[in-house]
Design a protein around this motif. Structure first.
Motif, PDB file in Angstrom:
ATOM      1  N   HIS A 117      47.346  -4.990 -17.468  1.00  0.00           N
ATOM      2  CA  HIS A 117      46.801  -6.304 -17.142  1.00  0.00           C
ATOM      3  C   HIS A 117      45.804  -6.775 -18.192  1.00  0.00           C
ATOM      4  CE1 HIS A 117      48.524  -5.505 -13.113  1.00  0.00           C
ATOM      5  NE2 HIS A 117      48.650  -6.823 -13.093  1.00  0.00           N
ATOM      6  N   GLY A 118      45.779  -6.133 -19.338  1.00  0.00           N
ATOM      7  CA  GLY A 118      45.004  -6.645 -20.457  1.00  0.00           C
ATOM      8  C   GLY A 118      43.672  -5.977 -20.704  1.00  0.00           C
ATOM      9  N   ALA A 119      43.298  -4.996 -19.889  1.00  0.00           N
ATOM     10  CA  ALA A 119      42.005  -4.342 -20.104  1.00  0.00           C
ATOM     11  C   ALA A 119      42.063  -3.431 -21.329  1.00  0.00           C
ATOM     12  CB  ALA A 119      41.628  -3.525 -18.872  1.00  0.00           C
ATOM     13  N   ASP A 120      40.908  -3.258 -21.980  1.00  0.00           N
ATOM     14  CA  ASP A 120      40.796  -2.270 -23.051  1.00  0.00           C
ATOM     15  C   ASP A 120      40.129  -1.027 -22.492  1.00  0.00           C
ATOM     16  OD1 ASP A 120      42.010  -3.718 -25.075  1.00  0.00           O
ATOM     17  OD2 ASP A 120      40.133  -4.786 -25.554  1.00  0.00           O
ATOM     18  N   VAL A 121      40.547   0.130 -23.008  1.00  0.00           N
ATOM     19  CA  VAL A 121      39.984   1.385 -22.514  1.00  0.00           C
ATOM     20  C   VAL A 121      39.531   2.220 -23.704  1.00  0.00           C
ATOM     21  CG1 VAL A 121      40.478   3.492 -21.211  1.00  0.00           C
ATOM     22  CG2 VAL A 121      41.557   1.329 -20.528  1.00  0.00           C
ATOM     23  N   LEU A 122      38.286   2.666 -23.669  1.00  0.00           N
ATOM     24  CA  LEU A 122      37.779   3.550 -24.718  1.00  0.00           C
ATOM     25  C   LEU A 122      37.380   4.885 -24.109  1.00  0.00           C
ATOM     26  CD1 LEU A 122      35.498   1.125 -26.786  1.00  0.00           C
ATOM     27  CD2 LEU A 122      37.739   2.036 -27.455  1.00  0.00           C
ATOM     28  N   LEU A 123      38.151   5.931 -24.440  1.00  0.00           N
ATOM     29  CA  LEU A 123      37.812   7.258 -23.949  1.00  0.00           C
ATOM     30  C   LEU A 123      36.977   7.980 -25.012  1.00  0.00           C
ATOM     31  CD1 LEU A 123      41.226   8.299 -22.345  1.00  0.00           C
ATOM     32  CD2 LEU A 123      39.267   7.159 -21.278  1.00  0.00           C
ATOM     33  N   TYR A 124      36.319   9.076 -24.616  1.00  0.00           N
ATOM     34  CA  TYR A 124      35.445   9.826 -25.514  1.00  0.00           C
ATOM     35  C   TYR A 124      34.439   8.889 -26.178  1.00  0.00           C
ATOM     36  CZ  TYR A 124      38.622  13.545 -24.464  1.00  0.00           C
ATOM     37  OH  TYR A 124      39.352  14.474 -23.776  1.00  0.00           O
ATOM     38  N   THR A 125      33.963   7.946 -25.396  1.00  0.00           N
ATOM     39  CA  THR A 125      33.020   6.954 -25.892  1.00  0.00           C
ATOM     40  C   THR A 125      31.830   6.931 -24.952  1.00  0.00           C
ATOM     41  OG1 THR A 125      34.832   5.652 -26.811  1.00  0.00           O
ATOM     42  CG2 THR A 125      32.751   4.508 -26.423  1.00  0.00           C
ATOM     43  N   GLU A 126      30.681   7.331 -25.500  1.00  0.00           N
ATOM     44  CA  GLU A 126      29.515   7.566 -24.663  1.00  0.00           C
ATOM     45  C   GLU A 126      28.550   6.380 -24.724  1.00  0.00           C
ATOM     46  OE1 GLU A 126      27.894  11.341 -25.646  1.00  0.00           O
ATOM     47  OE2 GLU A 126      26.202  11.124 -24.264  1.00  0.00           O
ATOM     48  N   LEU A 127      28.028   6.012 -23.576  1.00  0.00           N
ATOM     49  CA  LEU A 127      27.026   4.946 -23.521  1.00  0.00           C
ATOM     50  C   LEU A 127      25.721   5.465 -24.102  1.00  0.00           C
ATOM     51  CD1 LEU A 127      26.053   2.160 -22.425  1.00  0.00           C
ATOM     52  CD2 LEU A 127      25.426   3.369 -20.341  1.00  0.00           C
ATOM     53  N   LYS A 128      25.188   4.746 -25.121  1.00  0.00           N
ATOM     54  CA  LYS A 128      23.939   5.189 -25.732  1.00  0.00           C
ATOM     55  C   LYS A 128      22.780   4.355 -25.204  1.00  0.00           C
ATOM     56  CE  LYS A 128      24.605   8.743 -28.200  1.00  0.00           C
ATOM     57  NZ  LYS A 128      23.993   9.987 -27.701  1.00  0.00           N
ATOM     58  N   ASP A 129      23.028   3.074 -25.100  1.00  0.00           N
ATOM     59  CA  ASP A 129      21.961   2.199 -24.584  1.00  0.00           C
ATOM     60  C   ASP A 129      22.561   0.871 -24.157  1.00  0.00           C
ATOM     61  OD1 ASP A 129      19.517   1.439 -23.757  1.00  0.00           O
ATOM     62  OD2 ASP A 129      18.553   1.557 -25.740  1.00  0.00           O
ATOM     63  N   PHE A 130      21.784   0.112 -23.381  1.00  0.00           N
ATOM     64  CA  PHE A 130      22.218  -1.219 -22.993  1.00  0.00           C
ATOM     65  C   PHE A 130      21.693  -2.237 -23.997  1.00  0.00           C
ATOM     66  CE2 PHE A 130      22.448   1.066 -18.961  1.00  0.00           C
ATOM     67  CZ  PHE A 130      23.702   0.662 -18.529  1.00  0.00           C
TER      68      PHE A 130
END
Lengths: 533, 410, 184
Positions: free
Chosen positions: A165-178
């Motif tokens: 449905h058009g979403a992008d997915v990033l695996l092995y991708t860690e949130l560092k900050d907002f």
């Protein structure tokens, strides 16, 4: 890749995956980020029970009603991830003095009916016929519409559907900050673990769907959610001992659910509060193994002589409410927080609590919150449209091999996209080269652990002892053909350590023999040349 | 609590070492057969989930049990496959399979009209018709039928002089096709100072019925035979046999495959060679051999014999024969697997499997081949042109029967 | 039948011993429960091979063993016995939840009492359980109840200290002992 989205979802567990699907279906441009692979937290570390809700009927009518509603929906939309095994709630002679005899059974049945759960009392004789492995000394039994659900498959199907449905997915991708603008959250700065690079993505809303890790992520955003980590340990047996889910008809306690899932049976769980630091490194203790075995044998005596493949533990993402040390009196209710109204922080929504069974409802609530912020009017359709793979279909092979049948079981209609390369790689779980190619191409697989979660590779009797080297080479070959360099040695080593972790707590008898074999094959080379097809 | 984590169903004792695959004679010649590990424990795990995982290629399993003999984990690989075949598989060609399986019925008709039957079965037009119509390969020579059965010509009054008895389970082959084997057995047993009782109510052991997916009939025969045997055992008599296949069927497959409890008779049911070897070892029977007996022979360990582990006794006895130059061949399946090799569609496979054995026999250059199994006999004779003898017949020829009788009765 | 040597276990060590003693003219039987993953071929010229069968019971006399009986009921008498059944995979050792024993002779087994020390979390690190095994004296005699069985020897993986993943051991001490005893 885009840099601007309507919504970014943090967490590739079932909640995040479901939310990504819902958002994408409602036409929002969506990005899902996950620090590891999908289903690595509580999503992949539970029973795989398709609750009927009966378990909660007496104490928590609201949860029970949610469960049975979602149960019916999942059977419809996720037919490929769900198996209609049926379930039994049994009463044993020793339950009587503890206050959970046949009187409690009556209370239980009427509570089920009140919640809309089709519970039918049957005779012990009939229960023994229905499930021959059940403890023959049972004095009462109730049939409920329990089933089993494959959480890896369910999560993977949601991610795939979101992408379709058009979403992008990033695996092995860690949130560092907002990222912030005028005090509001407006995006994320992330660290790509495979390339070692950082990048930024902007969005109008960020959804925190990180399960037990929602706490620290909220903190990063400057708000507070009190998570209550409750560890649950489980054991996997070597084959299907039972074909019907067996529960104990009493107040929820340790080790009282036995679920047949795919080719194995799982007993669980325990419930202990653990310090937050342990969440990333769960070890199952000997006491937990003994307790699960003891309780499991009460449900199904033949477990006493059945090989245990491994032990594992997950952490329930409960939201702390009171000071009950066991964590059982906390409602498994859904917690959806709009931090704008709660904490005056714009652009940030948290969705936590809940459970695997209610993931879709959680996603719906989170997506509703996002839509209301964005002023989007689209309605939720996730309860009606089948997930990728679960569409109705006709047979697409004339004479399927065992590997193809297994692949169809795992990927439903997705299997029709597979190549004709039916060479077997994992022989315990019948995983073919074609399935590996499919998992790399369509399901975002990078390593053997990812592959295991998508295909069951190495989850069978030998836990990868025999064919993991073959699998590592096969995967490396497939990745290489797609321009991704991977070292089979490294792939196999990561996998071996993870399997080892689960085998250690149950390392005796045949499991220990397998461990010796595995050590020998890896450290000394394949002992002799196997004449294989 | 778990004392040991070994399931009674024992498929999970499998460590996936795949040694079974390296000894499977079918896998070596037939790419369509997935091998014992896949057909056995791997497949079984999935069949427990759903019957749709039954693989039709299981029909190629010869039930030779070589996988079980090779398994370092004690997994009943072949039993698992055989049970799955009985549960999910059907007959390939029902008429032919039923005829081949009904050794008892066909035998009693054919031996009544033996000359006619043998003549007809020997005619190439008839063989051609059988090939085309019912699917029995025309290159096969049917074992000929004897004129009258062993049972009909056995005179119980000849056994009156003895005070110790054994009960003899002759089986279909010795009764209908090759009474000489039954007579040899009686001769040797008598020479040891024992009289022979036939087993009243003996039925075909059922091995061919199991192989041709007729479990109900096989179980019926099994119950009947166990009943008859228990009467003999209650009278204190061992039940002796001269066929390793019948013996294996009745000792192992009755309880494991057919669910027929044979525990009351199992320990008393044995090949004549085991019985005799143990008596000789214990000094209770003396054997006197002809001084001028000379023979050069190669011993073939039949697959079911290997699984029983009883070549130890047959070979042990044969080694006592002074004039016998005996070579024990390395174990290889002959490829016949009872009725399997008779079927038109299996002929080529059967001969290809046997070729390794035939080569090793030719290399050892014997006068005779010795084996305990009659179907191996047909196949080896077909494949090498050499005559194949049962150890009992070799003993009957090599022993000075009179002197042996004297040594054991005085 | 009376043998000079009965070797129990048809893996690399058992086959090595059987081959050597048979070459030296000793009458030998080899009991082999399944084929070994070492790839050793149990078909040794001149050795009676009992394949697919397991020694399950031993009969003792004085300080030694007079015979072993197999699961198929074959009784093997011998002057000397050699235990070469391997570790856990070969079922020379059997582990319960918290103990390890050697099932045939119930001989003395050296193992770590504390289960948590059986394994290292790192798969590739040395693993304690791979070196559990039976205890022997300098000549290779199996120890039972602290004292040696006079005519039972242990070789190969079953012996304590020999690593099952990377096996290094020698059989010559026991082979020489067996051959010397025959000469006397």
């Amino acid at each position: 890749m885009k840099k601007e989205y309507d919504v970014i979802i943090v967490g590739g567990g079932i909640t995040g995956a479901g939310t990504a699907r819902d958002c994408a279906m409602r036409g929002l441009s969506t990005l899902l980020i996950e620090r590891g692979d999908i289903a690595t937290g509580a999503t992949g570390r539970n029973h795989g029970l398709l609750h009927s809700g009966a378990r909660y009927a007496v104490k928590d009518a609201e949860s029970a009603e949610e469960c049975i509603r979602e149960n019916k929906i999942l059977r419809r939309i996720a037919s490929n991830c769900v198996e209609d095994t049926g379930g039994l709630f049994i009463t044993l002679p020793e339950d009587e003095p503890a206050g959970y005899g046949l009187d409690y059974q009556s209370t239980f049945v009427s509570a089920c009916h009140k919640a809309g759960i089709d519970a039918v009392k049957i005779s012990p004789e009939k229960a023994r016929r229905m499930e021959p492995s059940v403890n023959p000394s049972l004095i009462g039994a109730v049939v409920v519409p329990d089933g089993s659900v494959d959480p890896f498959r369910l999560c993977s199907a949601n991610v795939l559907d979101a992408r379709l449905h058009g979403a992008d997915v990033l695996l092995y991708t860690e949130l560092k900050d907002f990222l912030r603008k005028d005090g509001a959250i407006c995006g994320v700065r992330v660290f790509d673990r495979s390339t070692g690079t950082e990048s930024e993505y902007h969005a109008k809303v960020v959804v925190n769907a990180a399960g037990i890790w929602s706490g620290p992520i909220a903190q990063m955003a400057g708000v507070n959610i009190g998570m209550y980590p409750a560890k649950g340990a489980l054991l996997v047996f070597g084959h299907r001992v039972n074909n019907v889910v067996i529960n104990r008809c009493r107040k929820s306690a340790d080790g009282d659910i036995l679920v047949p899932g795919d080719a194995v049976t799982v007993i669980g769980t325990t419930s202990t509060r653990v310090p937050f630091e342990e969440c990333d490194h769960m070890e199952v203790t000997p006491e937990e193994v003994q307790l699960l075995l003891r309780e499991g044998c009460a449900l199904c005596p033949s477990l006493a002589t059945t090989r245990i493949l491994r032990a594992y533990a997950g952490v329930r993402p409960l939201v702390a409410s009171d000071s009950d040390p066991t964590g059982r009196s906390i409602s498994r209710g859904i917690v959806c927080l709009d931090h704008e109204t709660r904490d005056s922080l714009k652009g940030f929504v948290s969705i936590t609590g809940g459970k695997l069974m209610t993931y879709r409802l959680m996603a719906e609530q989170a997506t509703d919150a996002v839509c209301s912020k964005l002023g989007v009017k689209a309605r939720c359709e996730t309860a009606h449209r089948p997930l990728a793979g679960s569409e109705k279909h006709r047979a697409f092979w004339d004479k399927p091999t065992l590997g193809q049948k297994a692949a169809e079981g795992r990927h439903g209609t997705g299997a029709s996209d597979m190549s004709a390369d039916t060479r077997l790689v994992c022989e315990c779980e019948h995983v073919t080269m074609a399935e590996i190619e499919y998992a790399v191409d369509k399901l975002g697989v990078r390593n053997l652990e990812d592959l295991r979660r998508r295909t069951r590779i190495g989850m069978g009797t030998c836990q990868g002892a025999f064919c993991i080297w073959k699998a590592a080479q096969a995967l490396a070959e497939v990745l290489k053909a797609r321009g991704v360099e991977a070292d089979p040695n490294r792939l196999a080593a990561e996998f071996d350590n993870e399997r080892w972790k689960g085998m250690r707590p149950v390392g005796w008898g045949d499991t220990l023999r397998e461990m010796e074999f595995k050590q020998r094959v890896v450290k000394n080379g394949q002992p002799f040349s196997y004449a294989k097809k | 609590m778990q004392e040991k984590n070994i399931s009674t169903c024992n498929l999970e004792n499998c460590q996936k070492c795949s040694i079974c695959d390296t000894v499977c004679p079918m896998m070596a010649v037939n790419p369509e057969y997935p091998g014992p590990k896949q057909a056995g424990p791997d497949g079984e795990r999935y069949r427990m989930k759903s019957a749709e995982f039954y693989d039709k290629a299981l029909k190629y399993c010869l039930n030779c049990k070589r996988c079980e003999v090779a398994c370092p984990s004690g997994v009943h690989v072949a039993d698992m496959i055989a049970a799955a075949k009985l549960e999910h598989g059907g007959q390939t060609r029902p008429l032919r399979d039923t005829v081949l399986a009904s050794t008892d019925l066909v035998g009693s008709v054919a031996s009544t009209f033996a000359p006619m039957a043998n003549f007809a079965l020997g005619l190439s037009p008839v063989r051609h018709l059988m090939d085309g119509f019912i699917g029995v390969d025309e290159r096969r020579t049917f074992p000929s039928y004897a004129n009258g059965t062993f049972v009909k010509s056995f005179d119980p009054s000849t056994q009156k002089g003895f005070d110790r008895f054994v009960t003899y389970f002759h089986g279909c082959y010795a009764n209908y096709n090759f009474p000489q084997l039954a007579w040899d057995t009686v001769k040797v047993v008598n020479a040891c100072g024992y009289g022979v009782h036939l087993m009243k109510g003996e039925k075909c052991c059922g091995v061919a019925m199991v192989a041709n997916n007729m479990p109900a009939q096989a179980a019926k025969n099994a119950r009947r035979n166990v009943g008859c045997m228990s009467r003999a055992v209650a009278a204190g008599e061992p039940v002796l046999t001269s066929s390793s296949s019948c013996t294996f069927m009745m000792r192992e497959e009755y309880p494991n495959l057919l669910g027929v409890d044979n525990s009351a008779v199992r320990d008393s049911l044995m090949l004549m060679t085991k019985w005799l070897y143990e008596l000789v070892e214990a000094g209770k029977v003396k054997l006197v051999f002809k001084p001028d007996f000379k023979m050069k022979a190669s011993y073939h360990i039949a697959c079911h014999m290997q699984k029983l582990g009883w070549q130890y006794y047959s070979v042990g006895l044969l080694r006592m024969v002074p004039g016998l130059d005996l070579k024990v061949l390395e174990q290889n399946c002959c490829g016949i697997s009872g009725t399997f090799g008779f079927k038109k569609e299996n002929y080529e496979l059967s001969m290809r499997i046997g070729s390794k054995l035939f080569d090793s026999i030719r290399k050892s250059n014997p006068q005779y081949v010795i084996t305990d199994c009659e179907t191996c006999k047909w196949q080896i004779e077909h494949g090498t042109g050499l005559e194949v003898l049962n150890p009992v017949s070799v003993l009957a020829t090599a022993l000075d029967l009179e002197a042996t009788f004297k040594a054991n009765t005085q | 039948m009376m043998y000079d040597v009965v070797v129990i276990g048809g893996g690399a060590a058992g086959v090595q011993v059987a081959t050597a003693v048979s070459k030296a003219g000793l009458k030998c039987a080899l009991v082999c429960f399944g084929r070994s993953i070492s790839g050793a071929d149990p078909n040794v010229q001149g050795v009676d091979l009992i394949l697919g069968d397991k020694a399950v019971e031993a009969r003792y006399e004085g300080t030694g063993v007079v015979s072993v009986t197999t699961a198929n009921g074959i009784r093997l008498q011998a002057a000397d016995f050699v235990l070469a059944t391997g570790k856990f995979f070969g079922e020379g050792l059997v582990a319960d939840m918290d103990s390890v024993r050697e099932p045939l002779f119930d001989s003395d087994v050296k193992y770590e009492q504390d289960r948590s020390k059986w394994f290292d979390a790192d798969f590739m690190a040395p693993q304690a359980f791979l070196e559990f095994g039976v205890q022997t004296d300098a000549k290779g005699h199996l120890l039972k109840g602290g004292s040696p069985l006079s005519n039972v020897y242990a070789v190969g993986l079953v012996v304590a200290g020999v690593n099952a993943a990377v096996p290094e051991y020698e059989c010559d001490t026991v082979i020489n002992e067996l051959i010397c005893r025959k000469r006397i």
